[in-house]
Motif scaffolding. Structure first.
Motif, PDB file in Angstrom:
ATOM      1  N   GLU A  66       0.818  -1.230   0.000  1.00  0.00           N
ATOM      2  CA  GLU A  66       0.000   0.000   0.000  1.00  0.00           C
ATOM      3  C   GLU A  66       0.847   1.274   0.000  1.00  0.00           C
ATOM      4  O   GLU A  66       0.481   2.273  -0.622  1.00  0.00           O
ATOM      5  N   MET A  94       0.749   4.354  -2.651  1.00  0.00           N
ATOM      6  CA  MET A  94       0.623   5.780  -2.303  1.00  0.00           C
ATOM      7  C   MET A  94       1.778   6.582  -2.913  1.00  0.00           C
ATOM      8  O   MET A  94       1.571   7.695  -3.403  1.00  0.00           O
ATOM      9  N   PRO A 152      -7.033  13.770   7.023  1.00  0.00           N
ATOM     10  CA  PRO A 152      -6.441  12.842   8.002  1.00  0.00           C
ATOM     11  C   PRO A 152      -6.172  11.434   7.470  1.00  0.00           C
ATOM     12  O   PRO A 152      -5.434  10.677   8.082  1.00  0.00           O
ATOM     13  N   ASN A 204      -5.809   8.560   3.911  1.00  0.00           N
ATOM     14  CA  ASN A 204      -4.815   8.280   2.865  1.00  0.00           C
ATOM     15  C   ASN A 204      -4.904   9.249   1.691  1.00  0.00           C
ATOM     16  O   ASN A 204      -3.941   9.401   0.954  1.00  0.00           O
ATOM     17  N   PHE A 253     -10.196  14.632   1.334  1.00  0.00           N
ATOM     18  CA  PHE A 253     -10.862  13.325   1.460  1.00  0.00           C
ATOM     19  C   PHE A 253     -11.050  12.707   0.092  1.00  0.00           C
ATOM     20  O   PHE A 253     -11.297  13.406  -0.888  1.00  0.00           O
ATOM     21  N   THR A 267     -12.003   8.371  -1.162  1.00  0.00           N
ATOM     22  CA  THR A 267     -13.025   7.321  -1.070  1.00  0.00           C
ATOM     23  C   THR A 267     -13.464   7.049   0.369  1.00  0.00           C
ATOM     24  O   THR A 267     -14.435   6.328   0.581  1.00  0.00           O
ATOM     25  N   ASP A 318      -8.119  12.332  -6.453  1.00  0.00           N
ATOM     26  CA  ASP A 318      -9.050  11.206  -6.513  1.00  0.00           C
ATOM     27  C   ASP A 318     -10.504  11.665  -6.652  1.00  0.00           C
ATOM     28  O   ASP A 318     -11.183  11.272  -7.587  1.00  0.00           O
ATOM     29  N   LEU A 369      -7.559   8.114  -9.042  1.00  0.00           N
ATOM     30  CA  LEU A 369      -6.443   7.188  -8.842  1.00  0.00           C
ATOM     31  C   LEU A 369      -6.852   5.769  -9.203  1.00  0.00           C
ATOM     32  O   LEU A 369      -7.788   5.221  -8.634  1.00  0.00           O
ATOM     33  N   ILE A 414      -1.941   3.588 -11.334  1.00  0.00           N
ATOM     34  CA  ILE A 414      -1.041   3.293 -10.205  1.00  0.00           C
ATOM     35  C   ILE A 414      -0.741   1.794 -10.167  1.00  0.00           C
ATOM     36  O   ILE A 414      -0.329   1.256  -9.135  1.00  0.00           O
TER      37      ILE A 414
HETATM   38  N1  NPW Z   1      -5.403   2.303   0.203  1.00  0.00           N
HETATM   39  C1  NPW Z   1      -4.463   2.429  -0.749  1.00  0.00           C
HETATM   40  O1  NPW Z   1      -3.684   1.564  -0.954  1.00  0.00           O
HETATM   41  C2  NPW Z   1      -4.406   3.674  -1.531  1.00  0.00           C
HETATM   42  C3  NPW Z   1      -5.276   4.753  -1.268  1.00  0.00           C
HETATM   43  N2  NPW Z   1      -5.151   5.912  -1.870  1.00  0.00           N
HETATM   44  C4  NPW Z   1      -5.815   7.121  -1.415  1.00  0.00           C
HETATM   45  O2  NPW Z   1      -6.498   6.874  -0.241  1.00  0.00           O
HETATM   46  C5  NPW Z   1      -7.806   7.444  -0.304  1.00  0.00           C
HETATM   47  C6  NPW Z   1      -8.710   6.728   0.611  1.00  0.00           C
HETATM   48  O3  NPW Z   1      -8.112   6.842   1.858  1.00  0.00           O
HETATM   49  P1  NPW Z   1      -8.928   6.590   3.203  1.00  0.00           P
HETATM   50  O4  NPW Z   1      -9.663   5.318   3.088  1.00  0.00           O
HETATM   51  O5  NPW Z   1      -7.948   6.705   4.268  1.00  0.00           O
HETATM   52  O6  NPW Z   1      -9.994   7.744   3.188  1.00  0.00           O
HETATM   53  P2  NPW Z   1      -9.898   9.354   3.111  1.00  0.00           P
HETATM   54  O7  NPW Z   1     -10.800   9.717   2.001  1.00  0.00           O
HETATM   55  O8  NPW Z   1      -8.520   9.847   3.058  1.00  0.00           O
HETATM   56  O9  NPW Z   1     -10.544   9.853   4.497  1.00  0.00           O
HETATM   57  C7  NPW Z   1     -10.824   8.985   5.559  1.00  0.00           C
HETATM   58  C8  NPW Z   1     -10.488   9.641   6.859  1.00  0.00           C
HETATM   59  O10 NPW Z   1     -11.217  10.822   6.988  1.00  0.00           O
HETATM   60  C9  NPW Z   1     -12.127  10.737   8.104  1.00  0.00           C
HETATM   61  N3  NPW Z   1     -13.346  11.408   7.697  1.00  0.00           N
HETATM   62  C10 NPW Z   1     -14.256  10.987   6.784  1.00  0.00           C
HETATM   63  N4  NPW Z   1     -15.162  11.953   6.541  1.00  0.00           N
HETATM   64  C11 NPW Z   1     -14.799  13.013   7.327  1.00  0.00           C
HETATM   65  C12 NPW Z   1     -15.335  14.306   7.523  1.00  0.00           C
HETATM   66  N5  NPW Z   1     -16.424  14.713   6.862  1.00  0.00           N
HETATM   67  N6  NPW Z   1     -14.714  15.130   8.372  1.00  0.00           N
HETATM   68  C13 NPW Z   1     -13.617  14.734   9.046  1.00  0.00           C
HETATM   69  N7  NPW Z   1     -13.065  13.502   8.907  1.00  0.00           N
HETATM   70  C14 NPW Z   1     -13.651  12.657   8.053  1.00  0.00           C
HETATM   71  C15 NPW Z   1     -12.268   9.298   8.381  1.00  0.00           C
HETATM   72  O11 NPW Z   1     -12.579   9.131   9.717  1.00  0.00           O
HETATM   73  P3  NPW Z   1     -13.911   8.413  10.236  1.00  0.00           P
HETATM   74  O12 NPW Z   1     -14.950   8.406   9.122  1.00  0.00           O
HETATM   75  O13 NPW Z   1     -13.465   7.047  10.570  1.00  0.00           O
HETATM   76  O14 NPW Z   1     -14.318   9.258  11.366  1.00  0.00           O
HETATM   77  C16 NPW Z   1     -10.876   8.800   8.038  1.00  0.00           C
HETATM   78  O15 NPW Z   1      -9.994   9.069   9.073  1.00  0.00           O
HETATM   79  C17 NPW Z   1      -8.170   7.356  -1.756  1.00  0.00           C
HETATM   80  O16 NPW Z   1      -9.181   8.255  -2.119  1.00  0.00           O
HETATM   81  C18 NPW Z   1      -6.832   7.684  -2.385  1.00  0.00           C
HETATM   82  O17 NPW Z   1      -6.660   9.089  -2.437  1.00  0.00           O
HETATM   83  C19 NPW Z   1      -4.064   6.097  -2.835  1.00  0.00           C
HETATM   84  O18 NPW Z   1      -2.975   6.544  -2.106  1.00  0.00           O
HETATM   85  C20 NPW Z   1      -3.680   4.811  -3.528  1.00  0.00           C
HETATM   86  C21 NPW Z   1      -3.367   3.762  -2.578  1.00  0.00           C
END
Ligand code: NPW
Ligand code: ADP
Ligand code: K
Length: 458
Positions: free
Chosen positions: A26, A30, A56, A58, A118, A120, A148, A173, A197
């Motif tokens: 992973e 990234m 916060p 990925n 943010f 997915t 993304d 992505l 990727i």
């Molecule tokens: N996995 C891989 O290999 C790869 C993934 N890749 C990348 O990762 C992305 C997906 O990453 P991700 O799953 O970490 O989700 P992401 O969109 O960054 O946010 C989740 C965080 O935000 C939080 N949160 C949610 N809503 C919120 C709000 N309204 N306000 C505040 N907080 C909020 C949520 O917390 P929770 O909902 O648990 O409270 C959690 O902590 C994908 O789109 C691509 O860009 C690429 O690098 C390729 C390799």
């Protein structure tokens, strides 16, 4: 960086599965994502200062990696974060960023804004102060690029969980996601390009490809190219539009029922009679445009359903149809409802636009073209095609009639499937609208079809 036409579309869960199945670690994914994003930003940003907004998760992780790569490339770059990283991957990416990290509320604008808040993983709307900062920074930027997905849209449904200022470019992505194609999210993405990727995307959904039409075979004759019967009713203009469009593709078009004075002479006319559809050369019947709601319309629909012909059922016929009647038919049917007709036909089917079209196709056994700005084509097998290009000038009376005629003509043609015929029809319809240009009326679409067909390679 690739255009999205024809590419496989993945939901958030399918994307995670594809990432796991890729066999690539992973962190390496990234790193690839961040490097590819930085390369695009460097090329189109013209060396101007970049402000990267990191969330916060990925998605934020991608932002830190991109920021580091931009810095190494000598581009002025600043990072503003919503909070500390919450995933191991994002923490690793944050640790790799050698510069300072400002709170978003205190960040000053830069000409290029990279939105890595943010992706997915968005589970709810953004907090109001964050939305306000995002808008303020975006207004002052020359170019906003989303990593993304635009931060605020629901990946699988395209719903807007919070207001988004709109990006000029979204870098998807690995694969396009439903939100890149569905309203209300799609227009907020700007141009969508996919960054490879190194994952293999597999699902039953894909972006509508550019239609690929062949010229008639050297030994073609009018019936081998396909014969279409268009059943006319109360409003002859609608069936005339359908027949006129069909005549651009089919070798022989028969209009059964009342016609307008200005029907092209190439279209053969016949009066309606109980046995009007008893012609084995008919490859497809189009019924619905201008059919009317009366008993005569019902009798015509019954005759079409009782025939062995492939059917395109549109407009008024969708108000009279019991979709369960399609189940026992051996030949394919294509339903072309707009949202109102769909709700009437399938009142209990709920969910995202993709889910609804797919469920309706599965239940009825017909291919469903759920029309609108974000038209979706679903086959009973679960396969789905999502239209990518949007020409709002198509929102004009009679444009659906043109689509129905075109669909019937393609369905009547040689070597096709209902899904392929409906897909090509939707593509040609939009291409004809693009060629016809602003202020088009439905008649113009039929005139623009030869140029659209030429664009499809015929
Ligand atoms: N996995 C891989 O290999 C790869 C993934 N890749 C990348 O990762 C992305 C997906 O990453 P991700 O799953 O970490 O989700 P992401 O969109 O960054 O946010 C989740 C965080 O935000 C939080 N949160 C949610 N809503 C919120 C709000 N309204 N306000 C505040 N907080 C909020 C949520 O917390 P929770 O909902 O648990 O409270 C959690 O902590 C994908 O789109 C691509 O860009 C690429 O690098 C390729 C390799
Ligand atoms: N805002 C829009 N952007 C792009 N295409 C649209 C828009 N609104 C409608 N369309 C397309 O125009 C056609 C309208 O069909 P329909 O509603 O059946 O109209 P009519 O019954 O008047 O022929 C459909 O193909 C639909 O997908
Ligand atoms: K984003």
């Amino acid at each position: 960086m690739r255009p999205i036409d024809g590419l496989t579309v993945l939901t958030a869960a399918e994307m995670r599965t594809a990432e796991q199945a890729s066999g690539v670690d992973e962190a390496a994914l990234m790193d690839r994502a961040g490097a590819a994003i930085a390369e695009v930003v460097r090329r189109i940003g013209g060396g101007q200062e970049v402000l990267v907004l990191c969330g916060p998760g990925n998605n934020g992780g991608d932002g830190y990696v991109a920021a580091s790569a931009l810095r190494q490339a000598g581009i002025p770059v600043r990072v503003a974060a919503l909070s500390d990283p919450r995933t191991d991957l994002a923490r690793r990416a944050r640790a790799g960023w050698a510069g300072p990290v400002e709170p978003i509320a205190e960040a000053s604008a830069a000409p290029v804004l990279l939105d890595a808040l943010f992706g997915t993983g968005l589970s709810r709307g953004l907090d109001e102060p964050v939305v306000e900062s995002l808008h303020a920074l975006s207004i002052r930027a020359v170019l906003t690029i989303a990593v993304d997905l635009p931060s605020g849209v629901a990946t699988d449904s395209g719903a807007l969980l919070s207001a988004y200022p709109g990006a000029a470019l979204t870098l998807a992505l690995g694969a396009p996601k439903p939100a890149h194609l569905l309203l209300p999210a799609a227009p907020l993405c700007g141009t969508v390009r996919v960054l490879d990727i190194g994952i293999a995307a597999r699902s039953q959904a894909s972006v509508l490809p550019v239609a690929s039409l062949r010229s008639p075979a050297v030994d073609a004759h009018k019936f081998s190219r396909g014969m279409v019967a268009v059943v006319a009713g109360r409003m002859p203009g609608a069936s005339a539009l359908a027949a006129s469009a069909a005549a651009r593709v089919a070798g022989y078009v028969l209009l059964i029922g009342s016609a307008t004075d200005r029907l092209p002479h190439a279209i053969v006319r016949r009066r309606w009679a109980e046995d009007a559809l008893f012609d084995p050369r008919i490859g497809a019947v189009v019924i619905g445009p201008g059919l009317g709601p009366d008993e005569e319309a019902r009798a015509k629909l019954n005759a079409a359903l009782a025939s062995d012909h492939a059917l395109v059922i549109d407009g008024d016929a969708l108000r009279l149809l019991d979709p369960a009647r399609l189940r026992s038919r051996a030949s394919p049917a294509i339903l072309t409802p707009h949202e109102g007709e769909f709700a009437h036909l399938f009142p209990d089917v709920k969910g995202s636009k993709i889910d609804r079209a797919r469920t309706a196709a599965g239940e009825s056994g017909a291919t469903v073209v759920l029309k609108g700005p974000d038209t979706i084509i679903a086959a009973p097998t679960g396969e789905v095609r999502l239209a990518a290009r949007h020409v709002p000038w198509l929102a004009t009376a009679g444009s659906g009639d043109v689509l129905a005629g075109l669909t019937g003509a393609l369905l009547a043609g040689p070597d096709t499937t209902a899904l392929a015929a409906a897909s090509s029809a939707v593509w040609l319809h939009t291409e004809a609208a693009r060629i016809a240009g602003p202020a088009l009326i439905a008649d113009d679409l039929t005139l623009a079809l030869p140029a659209a067909i030429a664009q499809a390679g015929a």
